[in-house]
Design a protein around this motif. Structure first.
Motif, mmCIF file in Angstrom:
data_model
loop_
_atom_site.group_PDB
_atom_site.id
_atom_site.type_symbol
_atom_site.label_atom_id
_atom_site.label_comp_id
_atom_site.label_asym_id
_atom_site.label_seq_id
_atom_site.Cartn_x
_atom_site.Cartn_y
_atom_site.Cartn_z
ATOM 1 N N LEU A 258 -4.105 0.597 2.654
ATOM 2 C CA LEU A 258 -5.333 0.088 3.267
ATOM 3 C C LEU A 258 -6.530 0.737 2.581
ATOM 4 O O LEU A 258 -6.701 1.960 2.623
ATOM 5 C CB LEU A 258 -5.360 0.407 4.765
ATOM 6 C CG LEU A 258 -4.053 0.170 5.534
ATOM 7 C CD1 LEU A 258 -4.220 0.569 6.988
ATOM 8 C CD2 LEU A 258 -3.607 -1.280 5.420
ATOM 9 N N VAL A 259 -7.324 -0.071 1.922
ATOM 10 C CA VAL A 259 -8.517 0.422 1.221
ATOM 11 C C VAL A 259 -9.716 0.120 2.115
ATOM 12 O O VAL A 259 -10.123 -1.033 2.267
ATOM 13 C CB VAL A 259 -8.666 -0.262 -0.151
ATOM 14 C CG1 VAL A 259 -9.832 0.345 -0.929
ATOM 15 C CG2 VAL A 259 -7.367 -0.145 -0.948
ATOM 16 N N ILE A 260 -10.280 1.163 2.697
ATOM 17 C CA ILE A 260 -11.256 1.011 3.779
ATOM 18 C C ILE A 260 -12.563 1.702 3.424
ATOM 19 O O ILE A 260 -12.577 2.828 2.912
ATOM 20 C CB ILE A 260 -10.708 1.604 5.104
ATOM 21 C CG1 ILE A 260 -9.353 1.000 5.440
ATOM 22 C CG2 ILE A 260 -11.704 1.387 6.229
ATOM 23 C CD1 ILE A 260 -9.361 -0.489 5.678
ATOM 24 N N ARG A 261 -13.659 1.029 3.728
ATOM 25 C CA ARG A 261 -14.983 1.641 3.566
ATOM 26 C C ARG A 261 -15.657 1.788 4.918
ATOM 27 O O ARG A 261 -15.900 0.806 5.620
ATOM 28 C CB ARG A 261 -15.869 0.793 2.653
ATOM 29 C CG ARG A 261 -17.178 1.511 2.296
ATOM 30 C CD ARG A 261 -18.130 0.625 1.541
ATOM 31 N NE ARG A 261 -19.119 1.429 0.819
ATOM 32 C CZ ARG A 261 -20.224 0.945 0.285
ATOM 33 N NH1 ARG A 261 -20.480 -0.354 0.383
ATOM 34 N NH2 ARG A 261 -21.080 1.738 -0.352
ATOM 35 N N SER A 262 -15.947 3.029 5.292
ATOM 36 C CA SER A 262 -16.690 3.304 6.510
ATOM 37 C C SER A 262 -18.170 3.066 6.250
ATOM 38 O O SER A 262 -18.763 3.696 5.365
ATOM 39 C CB SER A 262 -16.464 4.750 6.966
ATOM 40 O OG SER A 262 -17.387 5.102 7.973
ATOM 41 N N LEU A 263 -18.784 2.156 7.003
ATOM 42 C CA LEU A 263 -20.179 1.796 6.752
ATOM 43 C C LEU A 263 -21.119 2.954 7.044
ATOM 44 O O LEU A 263 -22.055 3.223 6.284
ATOM 45 C CB LEU A 263 -20.553 0.572 7.595
ATOM 46 C CG LEU A 263 -19.708 -0.686 7.337
ATOM 47 C CD1 LEU A 263 -20.174 -1.836 8.216
ATOM 48 C CD2 LEU A 263 -19.769 -1.080 5.862
ATOM 49 N N LYS A 264 -20.859 3.661 8.121
ATOM 50 C CA LYS A 264 -21.737 4.788 8.476
ATOM 51 C C LYS A 264 -21.570 5.931 7.485
ATOM 52 O O LYS A 264 -22.555 6.572 7.090
ATOM 53 C CB LYS A 264 -21.431 5.261 9.900
ATOM 54 C CG LYS A 264 -22.419 6.270 10.449
ATOM 55 C CD LYS A 264 -22.258 6.460 11.941
ATOM 56 C CE LYS A 264 -22.701 5.234 12.704
ATOM 57 N NZ LYS A 264 -22.686 5.459 14.179
ATOM 58 N N LEU A 265 -20.334 6.187 7.082
ATOM 59 C CA LEU A 265 -20.096 7.242 6.105
ATOM 60 C C LEU A 265 -20.747 6.901 4.772
ATOM 61 O O LEU A 265 -21.312 7.777 4.096
ATOM 62 C CB LEU A 265 -18.592 7.453 5.916
ATOM 63 C CG LEU A 265 -18.170 8.583 4.982
ATOM 64 C CD1 LEU A 265 -18.626 9.926 5.524
ATOM 65 C CD2 LEU A 265 -16.659 8.573 4.775
ATOM 66 N N ALA A 266 -20.681 5.628 4.390
ATOM 67 C CA ALA A 266 -21.317 5.199 3.138
ATOM 68 C C ALA A 266 -22.822 5.430 3.197
ATOM 69 O O ALA A 266 -23.431 5.897 2.220
ATOM 70 C CB ALA A 266 -21.009 3.722 2.874
ATOM 71 N N GLN A 267 -23.442 5.126 4.330
ATOM 72 C CA GLN A 267 -24.883 5.341 4.484
ATOM 73 C C GLN A 267 -25.216 6.827 4.399
ATOM 74 O O GLN A 267 -26.201 7.217 3.755
ATOM 75 C CB GLN A 267 -25.357 4.773 5.823
ATOM 76 C CG GLN A 267 -25.310 3.259 5.901
ATOM 77 C CD GLN A 267 -25.652 2.739 7.285
ATOM 78 O OE1 GLN A 267 -25.897 3.517 8.216
ATOM 79 N NE2 GLN A 267 -25.685 1.426 7.438
ATOM 80 N N THR A 268 -24.394 7.658 5.035
ATOM 81 C CA THR A 268 -24.622 9.105 4.996
ATOM 82 C C THR A 268 -24.506 9.647 3.583
ATOM 83 O O THR A 268 -25.347 10.425 3.124
ATOM 84 C CB THR A 268 -23.616 9.820 5.919
ATOM 85 O OG1 THR A 268 -23.749 9.317 7.251
ATOM 86 C CG2 THR A 268 -23.853 11.322 5.927
ATOM 87 N N HIS A 269 -23.464 9.223 2.874
ATOM 88 C CA HIS A 269 -23.273 9.681 1.505
ATOM 89 C C HIS A 269 -24.367 9.144 0.581
ATOM 90 O O HIS A 269 -24.766 9.830 -0.369
ATOM 91 C CB HIS A 269 -21.902 9.241 0.996
ATOM 92 C CG HIS A 269 -20.782 10.037 1.582
ATOM 93 N ND1 HIS A 269 -19.459 9.840 1.251
ATOM 94 C CD2 HIS A 269 -20.776 11.055 2.476
ATOM 95 C CE1 HIS A 269 -18.697 10.688 1.913
ATOM 96 N NE2 HIS A 269 -19.481 11.424 2.666
ATOM 97 N N GLN A 270 -24.836 7.939 0.849
ATOM 98 C CA GLN A 270 -25.899 7.370 0.033
ATOM 99 C C GLN A 270 -27.184 8.179 0.189
ATOM 100 O O GLN A 270 -27.873 8.478 -0.804
ATOM 101 C CB GLN A 270 -26.136 5.912 0.421
ATOM 102 C CG GLN A 270 -27.184 5.212 -0.439
ATOM 103 C CD GLN A 270 -27.324 3.735 -0.083
ATOM 104 O OE1 GLN A 270 -26.490 3.181 0.629
ATOM 105 N NE2 GLN A 270 -28.364 3.104 -0.561
ATOM 106 N N ALA A 271 -27.503 8.539 1.429
ATOM 107 C CA ALA A 271 -28.694 9.361 1.671
ATOM 108 C C ALA A 271 -28.561 10.718 0.988
ATOM 109 O O ALA A 271 -29.524 11.234 0.407
ATOM 110 C CB ALA A 271 -28.912 9.529 3.175
ATOM 111 N N ALA A 272 -27.367 11.293 1.042
ATOM 112 C CA ALA A 272 -27.132 12.593 0.396
ATOM 113 C C ALA A 272 -27.255 12.476 -1.120
ATOM 114 O O ALA A 272 -27.792 13.377 -1.783
ATOM 115 C CB ALA A 272 -25.759 13.119 0.779
ATOM 116 N N LEU A 273 -26.775 11.359 -1.676
ATOM 117 C CA LEU A 273 -26.873 11.146 -3.115
ATOM 118 C C LEU A 273 -28.331 11.077 -3.553
ATOM 119 O O LEU A 273 -28.733 11.716 -4.544
ATOM 120 C CB LEU A 273 -26.137 9.866 -3.507
ATOM 121 C CG LEU A 273 -26.267 9.419 -4.965
ATOM 122 C CD1 LEU A 273 -25.710 10.479 -5.907
ATOM 123 C CD2 LEU A 273 -25.584 8.080 -5.191
#
Length: 492
Positions: free
Chosen positions: A214-229
């Motif tokens: 299962l290849v899954i993307r967490s939307l909230k985690l992606a937003q958090t990591h994007q802000a950190a990037l």
């Protein structure tokens, strides 16, 4: 003190491994039978408990990777198996603090299998449970597993390969939604799945089975990591800009060569983990040329002073590609999609907080095992087992009240200080118990006769007792039996 002696006797009795395992197994079976549960999912995880104890070579307290963020203290490790969704402990194992998690999963799962005596259960764990040997054991046992693959098992290159079809728009995605308490649906993740064949050679034979990936993307985690990037990019740019500004400052090393500036810039890029996301151009300018006369063996020459500067730009294409890879995780399960859909698998794993909450209760209020002050390994084991019984009580208390509220389709008000009108259908055991704070038993003695009085219950307290299924007069009877209670409570 006599009370301490009694507690010590209890801890010594609970530390007997054979007797405890038989008791724990029978207790779990009894609770499942009484509440008519149909076990389907078990969570397995571990934690550590540190203590101010001097470690010994063969003792439980050892230095290891601390989940309490106290590497300076020795610790013991707990392996807990809990019934989902209650978080009710089914098995607790106490081992020395330096033990790795990987080798503790199979014994913990085997313990649950002996207790429940049924196949077809789903065991949910973290990335350490994804060891191939553990997955093979669950497969051979006729059970199922659900766990994420670790960063070692899924490299960055592999993850980019799995995400590439999504970036290209050739891989359709399934949206996973989660419902809140007010029944509103919220998209929390997207993903897709494929099937792979897994094999493990064991001594004289090999095990082979099909596994869903299962290849899954967490939307909230992606937003958090994007802000950190973006924050790291901004900090890297600012520090690179300071390299230019430092050129003429006193006390700062003057960088005269392009290679020197390049080395400083590359170190900054590595520190902020933005490799390949910034385009850096180096410019060299001659500031002055000054002839130097011949002196002894030194030939005449021209001394050239150079000024090196750099210009930084964000590589938007590279950043966009990096952003598209953020928030992705890979999970594996051997349970067929007909029994566990992609959406159900994601929601099942997201319930991992259930067992983490149990650890929080053990370490913090109301069970408060941390920090550990006992030095006897035998009594440390006994204390942790005793507190696991308390954790069971908290789980059952919460379960009973929530089930009654759901069945009656009613809410419970009055649990929140300062907001008496706030209601909930999912009260915690801690809030329910706190509602009984302030009750007293009063003894009035006159003419050699003692009369006992108990604080009257509030409407909220009476309702909680009713939700728990206790008779309405169970509390009032305390006054009639308080002469016996007073005798016991007065003991040292």
């Amino acid at each position: 003190m006599e009370v301490d002696d009694r507690l010590a006797s209890v801890l010594d009795a609970l530390s007997d491994d054979e007797q405890w395992q038989a008791f724990e197994r029978e207790l779990s079976r009894h609770l499942i039978r009484v509440y008519d549960w149909r076990p389907g999912r078990v969570r397995v995880d571990s934690t550590t408990i540190s203590g101010y104890v001097q470690p010994t070579p063969d003792g439980l307290f050892q230095f290891g990777h601390s989940k309490d963020h106290r590497p300076d203290l020795p610790q013991v490790k707990l392996k807990l198996s809990a019934l989902d969704p209650l978080g009710l402990p089914l098995g607790l194992t106490v081992v020395s603090g330096e033990r790795a998690d990987d080798g503790l999963y199979v014994p913990a799962i085997h313990q649950v299998q002996q207790t429940l005596g049924q196949a077809g259960l789903v065991y949910v764990g973290d990335g350490k449970m994804a060891a191939l040997a553990t997955r093979a054991y669950v497969q051979q046992s006729g059970d199922f597993y659900l766990c994420p693959l670790s960063g070692v098992q899924v490299s960055e290159a592999t993850l980019r390969r799995l995400v590439a079809p999504v970036q290209a728009g050739t891989q359709p995605l399934t949206t996973i939604e989660q419902r809140s308490e007010d029944e509103r649906a919220e998209a929390i993740a997207v993903g897709y799945e494929y099937t792979q064949q897994v094999s493990l050679k064991q001594q004289e034979h090999s095990v082979q089975w099909d596994e869903r990936v299962l290849v899954i993307r967490s939307l909230k985690l992606a937003q958090t990591h994007q802000a950190a990037l973006h924050e790291r990019l901004a900090k890297a740019q600012a520090e690179l800009e300071r390299v230019n500004q430092a050129a003429g400052k006193r006390g700062k090393k003057v960088l005269r060569q392009v290679q020197e500036v390049r080395e400083v810039a590359e170190a900054i890029v590595r520190r902020y983990r933005v490799e390949g996301l910034l385009e850096i151009q180096y410019h060299e300018r001659i500031v002055s040329e000054r002839p130097v006369r011949r002196s002894g063996a030194r030939a005449a020459a021209t001394r050239v002073e150079r000024e090196i500067s750099l210009r930084v730009q964000i590589n938007r294409t590279a950043v966009a590609q990096a952003e598209s890879c953020l928030g992705w995780h890979v999970y594996v399960t051997n349970q067929p999609a007909e029994q566990l859909s992609l959406e159900q698998a994601v929601l099942a794993y997201r319930g991992e907080y259930v067992i983490e909450r149990g650890f929080g209760r053990l370490k913090g209020r109301p069970l408060s095992v941390r920090p550990m002050q006992l030095t006897s390994d035998q009594r440390v084991t006994g204390l942790l087992r005793l507190l696991s019984l308390g954790l069971r009580v908290l789980c059952l208390l919460e379960y009973q009240v929530r089930c009654q509220l759901a069945e009656q389709r009613q809410d419970l008000a009055g649990l929140y200080a300062g907001n008496p009108k706030r209601t909930t259908r999912r009260p915690t055991s801690e809030a329910l118990l706190k509602a009984f704070k302030g009750l007293h038993v009063t003894a009035l003695t006159q003419l050699a006769q003692t009369v006992f009085h108990v604080t009257p219950l509030s409407a909220l307290q009476e309702r909680i007792l009713a939700l728990l299924g206790f008779p309405s007069d169970v509390y009032a009877k305390l006054a009639l039996s308080s002469d016996q209670l007073a005798f016991k409570m007065s003991e040292p």
